[in-house]
Write an enzyme that holds these catalytic residues in place. Structure first.
Site, mmCIF file in Angstrom:
data_model
loop_
_atom_site.group_PDB
_atom_site.id
_atom_site.type_symbol
_atom_site.label_atom_id
_atom_site.label_comp_id
_atom_site.label_asym_id
_atom_site.label_seq_id
_atom_site.Cartn_x
_atom_site.Cartn_y
_atom_site.Cartn_z
ATOM 1 N N ASP A 1 79.686 57.030 15.418
ATOM 2 C CA ASP A 1 78.698 57.096 16.508
ATOM 3 C C ASP A 1 77.325 56.624 16.030
ATOM 4 O O ASP A 1 76.311 57.305 16.225
ATOM 5 C CB ASP A 1 78.591 58.532 17.043
ATOM 6 C CG ASP A 1 79.940 59.179 17.279
ATOM 7 O OD1 ASP A 1 80.862 58.483 17.738
ATOM 8 O OD2 ASP A 1 80.087 60.383 16.997
ATOM 9 N N GLU B 1 82.109 57.427 27.809
ATOM 10 C CA GLU B 1 81.153 58.146 26.964
ATOM 11 C C GLU B 1 80.364 57.152 26.126
ATOM 12 O O GLU B 1 80.595 55.944 26.166
ATOM 13 C CB GLU B 1 81.895 59.138 26.055
ATOM 14 C CG GLU B 1 82.803 58.472 25.022
ATOM 15 C CD GLU B 1 83.559 59.454 24.141
ATOM 16 O OE1 GLU B 1 83.656 60.637 24.508
ATOM 17 O OE2 GLU B 1 84.063 59.023 23.082
#
Length: 324
Positions: free
Chosen positions: A16, A196
């Site tokens: 991420d 997401e």
């Protein structure tokens, strides 16, 4: 072009990834660490230098209750003279196991160098629902600060959708909260129904919103929403979704599950760069969530004649290679 020579992966075991280039000339990096227990920052004058830059832990999870487990996907932003870190964290207690019980939180620092200053907890970002929420990002457009995040709406089947709202301040939403994307195509619904990890890139009169879809194994991939820069960003009709994923696994290049990206620029500002994570193998032992080998990677974004981004394919692992 030596400043653009980097290795792939850029940073190992950092998922991420978020890279932000500030006006002070430094790149600031943060990401999920394999232990999911803290937030680290590092900085460098160059992209390549982030590989060797020393990481500084600026915040550690609580022992119990809110913000006590699974610290996911931090992002660092600079808003009106202060630093902010947005992240997701779960709650642990005797009745809650903290696995998929995430909410979104904010830290603030007024230090010139965010690696050295004190970070203050500004608390929970409250949304319209008390439900699983994560992967917040924020951006300014035409004088308005916007917040984009993923959340489970109890009334909608699936795991997470994408929402947008205006912000009252860097830790408070105001006005309506609008759903701009739900998992609808088959490639968004493999393993889990997931949208997401949104990131914003403003270019060529448009706002491009990338996001990630499906389970976090080799099926993980990136989708793209596009809105005109003069459109009403709180109107779902302003956002147009690509019917196909824009960045996917490349078995030929040995790159699997690319996604949860951010955007930055080269040192001279001449190249737009895609920052993302991917694994170098397909088969995972156990839960993909706890496999530590989602590595941070960077590559150049090319632009088509119609002004839309071409992310290409994930480039193979190399010791050193020119981004240009």
């Amino acid at each position: 072009m030596a400043e653009y020579v980097v290795r792939n992966p850029l940073i190992e075991q950092r998922a991420d990834p978020w890279i932000y280039r500030h006006t002070d000339g430094y790149y600031y990096f943060t990401a999920s660490v394999p232990e999911y227990d803290r937030i680290e920052l590092r900085r460098s004058r160059t992209i390549a230098g982030l590989s060797e830059a020393e990481g500084k832990t600026v915040w550690f999870k609580h022992d119990a209750g809110d913000m006590s487990a699974n610290i996911w996907a931090p992002e660092i932003h600079y808003i009106e003279g202060k630093w902010y870190i947005y992240f997701a964290a779960a709650h642990t207690s005797e009745t809650r196991d903290g696995l998929f019980d995430h909410r979104m939180f904010v830290l603030e620092s007024d230090a010139e160098n965010p690696l050295e200053g004190e970070w203050v907890e500004k608390g929970l970002v409250k949304t319209a629902w008390e439900s699983f929420a994560l992967d917040a990002t924020t951006f300014e457009h035409k004088g308005i600060q916007y917040y984009v995040w993923a959340q489970k709406d109890p009334a909608i089947p699936g795991n997470s959708n994408l929402y947008i709202s205006e912000m009252e301040n860097p830790w408070t939403l105001r006005g309506k909260q609008v759903c701009i994307s739900t998992p609808e195509y088959d490639w968004e619904k493999i393993g889990f129904l997931v949208n997401e990890g949104a990131a914003i890139l403003k270019r060529n009169g448009r706002i491009f919103l990338s996001y990630s879809a499906s389970a976090t194994d080799f099926n993980y991939c990136m989708g793209l929403l596009t809105a005109g820069e003069d459109s009403d960003l709180l109107d779902p009709r302003s956002w147009h979704k690509s019917p196909s994923p824009v960045f996917v696994t490349s078995e030929e290049n040995g790159q699997f599950g690319p996604g949860h990206n951010s955007f930055t620029v080269s040192e001279d500002g001449g190249l737009d760069l895609l920052v993302y994570h991917a694994r170098s193998y397909k088969d995972i032992v156990g839960d993909p969530l706890y496999d530590p080998n989602r590595h941070t990677r960077v590559q150049v974004i090319h632009w088509r004649e119609d002004g839309t981004p071409d992310f290409g394919v994930p480039r193979p692992d190399t010791r050193m290679e020119s981004l240009a």
